[in-house]
Design a protein around this motif. Structure first.
Motif, short mmCIF file in Angstrom:
data_model
loop_
_atom_site.label_atom_id
_atom_site.label_comp_id
_atom_site.label_asym_id
_atom_site.label_seq_id
_atom_site.Cartn_x
_atom_site.Cartn_y
_atom_site.Cartn_z
N ALA A 26 -7.33 37.09 9.82
CA ALA A 26 -7.20 35.64 9.67
C ALA A 26 -8.28 34.92 10.49
O ALA A 26 -8.86 33.94 10.02
CB ALA A 26 -5.81 35.19 10.10
N GLU A 27 -8.56 35.41 11.69
CA GLU A 27 -9.60 34.81 12.51
C GLU A 27 -10.97 34.98 11.86
O GLU A 27 -11.78 34.05 11.85
CB GLU A 27 -9.62 35.45 13.90
CG GLU A 27 -8.43 35.09 14.78
CD GLU A 27 -8.52 35.77 16.14
OE1 GLU A 27 -9.60 36.30 16.48
OE2 GLU A 27 -7.50 35.78 16.86
N GLY A 57 -1.78 36.75 23.56
CA GLY A 57 -0.68 37.24 22.74
C GLY A 57 -0.37 38.70 22.95
O GLY A 57 0.65 39.20 22.45
N ILE A 100 0.34 43.97 12.87
CA ILE A 100 0.31 42.59 13.36
C ILE A 100 -1.10 42.19 13.76
O ILE A 100 -1.60 41.12 13.39
CB ILE A 100 1.28 42.42 14.55
CG1 ILE A 100 2.73 42.40 14.06
CG2 ILE A 100 0.96 41.13 15.32
CD1 ILE A 100 3.74 42.34 15.18
N TRP A 101 -1.77 43.04 14.53
CA TRP A 101 -3.09 42.67 15.03
C TRP A 101 -4.16 42.71 13.95
O TRP A 101 -5.11 41.92 13.97
CB TRP A 101 -3.46 43.54 16.22
CG TRP A 101 -2.77 43.07 17.46
CD1 TRP A 101 -1.67 43.59 18.07
CD2 TRP A 101 -3.11 41.90 18.21
NE1 TRP A 101 -1.30 42.84 19.15
CE2 TRP A 101 -2.16 41.79 19.26
CE3 TRP A 101 -4.10 40.93 18.10
CZ2 TRP A 101 -2.22 40.76 20.20
CZ3 TRP A 101 -4.15 39.90 19.03
CH2 TRP A 101 -3.22 39.83 20.06
N ASP A 148 -3.65 41.83 10.84
CA ASP A 148 -3.45 40.55 10.14
C ASP A 148 -4.01 39.38 10.94
O ASP A 148 -4.67 38.49 10.39
CB ASP A 148 -1.96 40.33 9.86
CG ASP A 148 -1.41 41.27 8.81
OD1 ASP A 148 -2.23 41.88 8.08
OD2 ASP A 148 -0.17 41.40 8.72
N ARG A 149 -3.78 39.38 12.25
CA ARG A 149 -4.28 38.28 13.09
C ARG A 149 -5.81 38.24 13.11
O ARG A 149 -6.42 37.18 12.98
CB ARG A 149 -3.76 38.45 14.52
CG ARG A 149 -2.29 38.15 14.69
CD ARG A 149 -1.89 38.31 16.16
NE ARG A 149 -0.45 38.12 16.33
CZ ARG A 149 0.18 38.27 17.49
NH1 ARG A 149 -0.50 38.60 18.57
NH2 ARG A 149 1.49 38.08 17.58
N LEU A 150 -6.43 39.40 13.28
CA LEU A 150 -7.88 39.45 13.38
C LEU A 150 -8.55 39.16 12.05
O LEU A 150 -9.62 38.54 12.00
CB LEU A 150 -8.31 40.82 13.92
CG LEU A 150 -7.82 41.13 15.34
CD1 LEU A 150 -8.25 42.53 15.75
CD2 LEU A 150 -8.34 40.11 16.34
N ARG A 175 -6.79 40.01 24.61
CA ARG A 175 -6.50 38.92 23.68
C ARG A 175 -5.20 38.21 24.03
O ARG A 175 -4.23 38.83 24.44
CB ARG A 175 -6.42 39.45 22.24
CG ARG A 175 -7.77 39.90 21.71
CD ARG A 175 -7.73 40.21 20.24
NE ARG A 175 -9.07 40.36 19.72
CZ ARG A 175 -9.83 39.35 19.28
NH1 ARG A 175 -9.35 38.12 19.32
NH2 ARG A 175 -11.04 39.56 18.83
#
Length: 251
Positions: free
Chosen positions: A168-169, A184, A161-162, A164-166, A182
């Motif tokens: 995307a950022e 979330g 999950i993290w 993918d999030r990072l 962070r």
């Protein structure tokens, strides 16, 4: 063409001549993207690496100066700084449990040991253990088979999950504001804020420059874990349960 690779918690950048710049940012090290041929300015600016489209600046705040830079040659050079921990995404449950039970250590220490598991730091070990509903001080050789399954699944899911999030950022803009705290996150950096699962206040154990965050209700059966500094100060008055802690804070 420049290549990027991850070696444990290190960032490896390829340059000409089969050389690699290997960076370990530790706690206070940061990377910044600046216009081409940027100049070093101030004590926090340690190095600048010029590329055709800009300069990559290495800085480090604070006074302990733990960030490091190595210039290594070829694959043999890279292997020399690889701690050897397994990759959570390419290993299976058996190799994961074997690695963490090599020594009988607490789950927190085992998960963050780069010789055992690659790339799990302080923050994400908190998140993994909360997702698995396991205490950070449980010894690895005390886990039941179903708890190993839960921990392994939580590690893969949480890190996935993290990542993918990072990513995307980073696709939107260069990640200037790198932090272990962070929005979330379930427990890390959320001391005394409500647990997203049960609503109980998040607890912490502080030591040196790090802290462990956990939910007593979800992870330790309601037991408040001893904080080295505070429990030494309070002695026998240290609260052992959430109920005792709540009563203490009302005084």
């Amino acid at each position: 063409m420049c290549q990027l690779r991850r070696i444990g918690k290190r960032i490896a950048i390829s340059v000409e001549g089969d050389l690699w710049l290997v960076l370990h940012l530790m706690i206070a090290g940061r990377l910044h993207w600046r216009p081409p041929k940027a100049k070093l300015a101030g004590r926090q600016s340690l190095a600048a690496f010029d590329f055709p489209s800009g300069s990559l600046m290495l800085t480090e705040a604070g006074t302990k100066h733990r960030a490091s830079l190595h210039v290594l040659e070829g694959e043999d050079g890279l292997r020399s700084v690889d701690p050897g921990g397994i990759d959570i995404f390419t290993s299976d449950l058996s190799s994961f449990s074997d690695a963490l039970t090599f020594e009988n250590r607490t789950l927190k220490r085992a998960l963050t040991d780069p010789r055992l598991v690659s790339g799990i730091g302080n923050a994400y070990s908190d998140e993994i253990l909360h997702a698995a509903q396991l205490s950070p001080i449980t010894l690895t050789r005390k886990l039941e088979p179903y708890e190993w399954e839960r921990l392994f699944a939580a590690a893969r899911h949480t890190l996935g999950i993290w990542i993918d999030r990072l990513r995307a950022e980073a696709e939107a803009d260069f990640p200037e504001k790198v932090t272990a705290f962070r929005k979330g996150m379930a427990v890390h950096g959320r001391y005394r804020q409500p647990c997203p699962r049960c609503g109980e206040k998040i607890q912490r154990i502080r030591y040196a420059d790090n802290e462990t965050n956990y939910c007593a209700r979800c992870q330790t059966g309601g037991k408040v874990l001893a904080d080295r500094a505070l429990s030494r100060l309070l002695g026998a008055d240290w609260p052992r349960t959430l109920e005792e802690l709540e009563a203490l804070t009302r005084r």
